[in-house]
Design a protein around this motif. Structure first.
Motif, PDB file in Angstrom:
ATOM      1  N   ALA A 203       0.833  -1.200   0.000  1.00 49.21           N
ATOM      2  CA  ALA A 203       0.000   0.000   0.000  1.00 49.21           C
ATOM      3  C   ALA A 203       0.867   1.249   0.000  1.00 49.21           C
ATOM      4  CB  ALA A 203      -0.923  -0.007   1.215  1.00 49.21           C
ATOM      5  N   ARG A 204       1.896   1.255   0.827  1.00 48.57           N
ATOM      6  CA  ARG A 204       2.803   2.414   0.899  1.00 48.57           C
ATOM      7  C   ARG A 204       3.469   2.657  -0.448  1.00 48.57           C
ATOM      8  NH1 ARG A 204       5.717   6.366   1.084  1.00 48.57           N
ATOM      9  NH2 ARG A 204       6.629   7.312   2.944  1.00 48.57           N
ATOM     10  N   LYS A 205       3.910   1.568  -1.084  1.00 38.20           N
ATOM     11  CA  LYS A 205       4.583   1.694  -2.379  1.00 38.20           C
ATOM     12  C   LYS A 205       3.641   2.230  -3.437  1.00 38.20           C
ATOM     13  CE  LYS A 205       7.376  -0.934  -5.683  1.00 38.20           C
ATOM     14  NZ  LYS A 205       7.971  -2.270  -5.992  1.00 38.20           N
ATOM     15  N   ALA A 206       2.408   1.710  -3.456  1.00 34.86           N
ATOM     16  CA  ALA A 206       1.434   2.156  -4.451  1.00 34.86           C
ATOM     17  C   ALA A 206       1.039   3.608  -4.220  1.00 34.86           C
ATOM     18  CB  ALA A 206       0.211   1.254  -4.404  1.00 34.86           C
ATOM     19  N   LEU A 207       0.828   3.969  -2.975  1.00 37.87           N
ATOM     20  CA  LEU A 207       0.378   5.324  -2.671  1.00 37.87           C
ATOM     21  C   LEU A 207       1.456   6.360  -2.970  1.00 37.87           C
ATOM     22  CD1 LEU A 207      -1.520   4.596   0.667  1.00 37.87           C
ATOM     23  CD2 LEU A 207      -2.547   5.193  -1.532  1.00 37.87           C
ATOM     24  N   GLU A 208       2.709   6.054  -2.627  1.00 31.49           N
ATOM     25  CA  GLU A 208       3.767   7.043  -2.835  1.00 31.49           C
ATOM     26  C   GLU A 208       4.064   7.267  -4.312  1.00 31.49           C
ATOM     27  OE1 GLU A 208       7.231   5.685  -0.828  1.00 31.49           O
ATOM     28  OE2 GLU A 208       7.595   4.003  -2.191  1.00 31.49           O
ATOM     29  N   SER A 209       3.630   6.340  -5.178  1.00 31.43           N
ATOM     30  CA  SER A 209       3.839   6.516  -6.610  1.00 31.43           C
ATOM     31  C   SER A 209       2.604   7.072  -7.311  1.00 31.43           C
ATOM     32  CB  SER A 209       4.230   5.179  -7.253  1.00 31.43           C
ATOM     33  OG  SER A 209       3.189   4.226  -7.127  1.00 31.43           O
ATOM     34  N   SER A 210       1.503   7.260  -6.539  1.00 30.90           N
ATOM     35  CA  SER A 210       0.295   7.805  -7.150  1.00 30.90           C
ATOM     36  C   SER A 210       0.441   9.305  -7.368  1.00 30.90           C
ATOM     37  CB  SER A 210      -0.920   7.524  -6.261  1.00 30.90           C
ATOM     38  OG  SER A 210      -0.893   8.332  -5.100  1.00 30.90           O
ATOM     39  N   MET A 211      -0.335   9.831  -8.292  1.00 27.20           N
ATOM     40  CA  MET A 211      -0.216  11.239  -8.664  1.00 27.20           C
ATOM     41  C   MET A 211      -0.455  12.159  -7.479  1.00 27.20           C
ATOM     42  SD  MET A 211      -2.216  13.301 -11.686  1.00 27.20           S
ATOM     43  CE  MET A 211      -3.831  12.802 -11.108  1.00 27.20           C
ATOM     44  N   VAL A 212      -1.360  11.774  -6.584  1.00 25.18           N
ATOM     45  CA  VAL A 212      -1.743  12.655  -5.491  1.00 25.18           C
ATOM     46  C   VAL A 212      -0.950  12.377  -4.220  1.00 25.18           C
ATOM     47  CG1 VAL A 212      -3.641  13.401  -4.031  1.00 25.18           C
ATOM     48  CG2 VAL A 212      -4.017  12.990  -6.454  1.00 25.18           C
ATOM     49  N   HIS A 213      -0.903  11.128  -3.790  1.00 28.41           N
ATOM     50  CA  HIS A 213      -0.211  10.832  -2.534  1.00 28.41           C
ATOM     51  C   HIS A 213       1.272  11.157  -2.596  1.00 28.41           C
ATOM     52  CE1 HIS A 213      -3.825   8.328  -1.487  1.00 28.41           C
ATOM     53  NE2 HIS A 213      -3.556   8.876  -0.330  1.00 28.41           N
ATOM     54  N   SER A 214       1.825  11.196  -3.785  1.00 27.56           N
ATOM     55  CA  SER A 214       3.228  11.592  -3.918  1.00 27.56           C
ATOM     56  C   SER A 214       3.431  13.048  -3.514  1.00 27.56           C
ATOM     57  CB  SER A 214       3.710  11.382  -5.358  1.00 27.56           C
ATOM     58  OG  SER A 214       2.983  12.205  -6.261  1.00 27.56           O
ATOM     59  N   MET A 215       2.331  13.819  -3.459  1.00 25.56           N
ATOM     60  CA  MET A 215       2.395  15.216  -3.053  1.00 25.56           C
ATOM     61  C   MET A 215       2.294  15.389  -1.544  1.00 25.56           C
ATOM     62  SD  MET A 215      -0.164  16.621  -6.029  1.00 25.56           S
ATOM     63  CE  MET A 215      -0.078  18.332  -5.493  1.00 25.56           C
ATOM     64  N   TRP A 216       1.941  14.308  -0.850  1.00 20.89           N
ATOM     65  CA  TRP A 216       1.836  14.392   0.606  1.00 20.89           C
ATOM     66  C   TRP A 216       3.211  14.471   1.248  1.00 20.89           C
ATOM     67  CZ3 TRP A 216      -2.247  10.660   3.114  1.00 20.89           C
ATOM     68  CH2 TRP A 216      -3.522  10.951   2.601  1.00 20.89           C
ATOM     69  N   ASP A 217       3.260  15.072   2.406  1.00 21.88           N
ATOM     70  CA  ASP A 217       4.456  14.978   3.236  1.00 21.88           C
ATOM     71  C   ASP A 217       4.663  13.496   3.572  1.00 21.88           C
ATOM     72  OD1 ASP A 217       5.888  14.787   5.903  1.00 21.88           O
ATOM     73  OD2 ASP A 217       6.051  16.943   5.560  1.00 21.88           O
ATOM     74  N   PRO A 218       5.859  12.943   3.343  1.00 20.74           N
ATOM     75  CA  PRO A 218       6.075  11.512   3.577  1.00 20.74           C
ATOM     76  C   PRO A 218       5.726  11.064   4.994  1.00 20.74           C
ATOM     77  CG  PRO A 218       7.918  12.447   2.365  1.00 20.74           C
ATOM     78  CD  PRO A 218       7.055  13.599   2.799  1.00 20.74           C
TER      79      PRO A 218
END
Length: 366
Positions: A203-218
């Motif tokens: 889930a972490r890997k998929a989210l961090e590569s998504s267009m939106v979640h990649s914009m979140w503070d890690p």
């Protein structure tokens, strides 16, 4: 940076209210809270309500930075309480059966208001075991959390907040053209967002590569993976039918239901309007106009309708659903792949503005 200390609470008000209520209290290690002792100069207690699709721990990056900086500037904040919507995060798992039986296709923002009110008025022998009536309370709500915060004014006994801070408030006008388009976009996003993965790691890997979640503070993304996800309910089945993956703690059905409720765009607008006449209400927007049009945003500052916020401030390069850019002139929008909001994108910038409001600092022009 000083360690953020966390004290969890679970309040079970059944049968008076059918859902359990969870919250966390935050303080800094080595800093003595004055909240529970009599003081000639008591500090503030901040009450946080989160957005739809989020969880109570989403604020932790903001809270740690805020408390650290407040301590450096000798600003008295005794503690911070984050109260969770009963259909989100840890609470959604605790209330799984009740949510299925009682709220299968509806989740009005007023339920979050009720839960927060019950927690804050539980008294000294339940929940946090704090007499919040003796505290100097500041209400801080994000998106639907802001709606719930204002709807609390209808409930008795009154929770006396000194002032309010509404971050990207999820409040609008029923039947408004721009509101209808935004509601359509939010509903589409809810049903289309990914919500099942084989593990938290995947889930972490998929989210961090998504267009939106990649914009979140890690750091905020890490908190979502830890607290915003749950073991998939299908894990309870016997092999070979079990599925040991993870899913979002808040369900798509209840999230979509919250957007359909008139309480979001009718009742909370009225409650907000009345509150601006009684208390100082400060608004924080992102500078990206994605879900909200400028006209919808300005609706909350329409003095001719009796809405007079004490201040309106902005977080640069942040929005509500940053990849959901709506073309209001052509009635079109791009459906985002995930949620992206001010608190998730710019947690420390949000903390800085909250501190500016508390200290009555002037608004800096962009």
């Amino acid at each position: 940076m000083a360690k953020l200390l966390c004290e969890p609470f679970v309040l079970d008000p059944r049968p008076a209210y059918p859902l359990r209520i969870t919250a966390k209290r935050y303080t800094l290690e080595g800093i003595v809270s004055r909240g529970d002792v009599q003081s000639a100069q008591p500090g503030l207690t901040l009450i946080l309500l989160h957005a739809t699709g989020s969880h109570k721990e989403v604020w932790e990056v903001t809270v740690q930075y805020l408390l650290q900086k407040a301590n450096q500037e000798n600003l008295k904040i005794d503690d911070v309480f984050s109260i969770e919507s009963p259909s989100h995060g840890e609470s959604a798992v605790l209330n799984e059966k009740e949510l299925h039986d009682l709220f299968s296709d509806r989740w009005p923002p007023r339920e979050y208001a009720k839960a927060a009110h019950i927690f804050l008025t539980a008294g000294t022998d339940k929940g946090a075991r704090v007499d919040f009536s003796r505290r100097r309370l500041v209400g801080i709500g994000h998106s639907v959390g802001a709606s719930a915060m204002f709807l609390m004014k209808e409930l008795s006994p009154t929770v006396n907040f000194e002032f309010f801070i509404a971050i990207e408030p999820g409040i609008s006008l029923k039947g408004n053209h721009h509101t209808n388009i935004a509601s359509q976009a939010l509903t589409a996003w809810t049903w289309l967002r990914p919500d099942v993965w084989t593990s938290r790691k995947s889930a972490r890997k998929a989210l961090e590569s998504s267009m939106v979640h990649s914009m979140w503070d890690p750091r905020v993304l890490d908190l979502f993976v830890e607290y915003g996800l749950r073991t998939h309910p299908a894990a309870k089945y016997d092999p070979p039918f079990s599925f040991n993956g993870v899913t979002t703690a808040s369900t798509k059905a209840l999230e979509a239901a919250s957007f359909r409720s008139d309480e979001l765009v009718v009742d909370s607008l009225q409650a907000y309007t009345e509150t601006t006449r009684e208390r100082a209400v400060h608004i924080i927007w992102g500078t990206i106009n994605d879900v909200k049009s400028p006209e919808t945003r300005d609706l909350l500052s329409d003095e001719s309708s009796g809405r007079s916020p004490a201040s309106v401030r902005f977080v640069e390069d942040a929005g509500h659903l940053a990849s959901c850019i709506i073309d209001y002139d052509n009635d079109s929008h791009q459906v985002p792949s995930a949620q992206s909001q001010v608190v998730q994108q710019k947690p420390e910038a949000v903390a800085d503005i909250i501190l500016d409001i508390i200290q009555n600092k002037p608004i800096l022009k962009l």
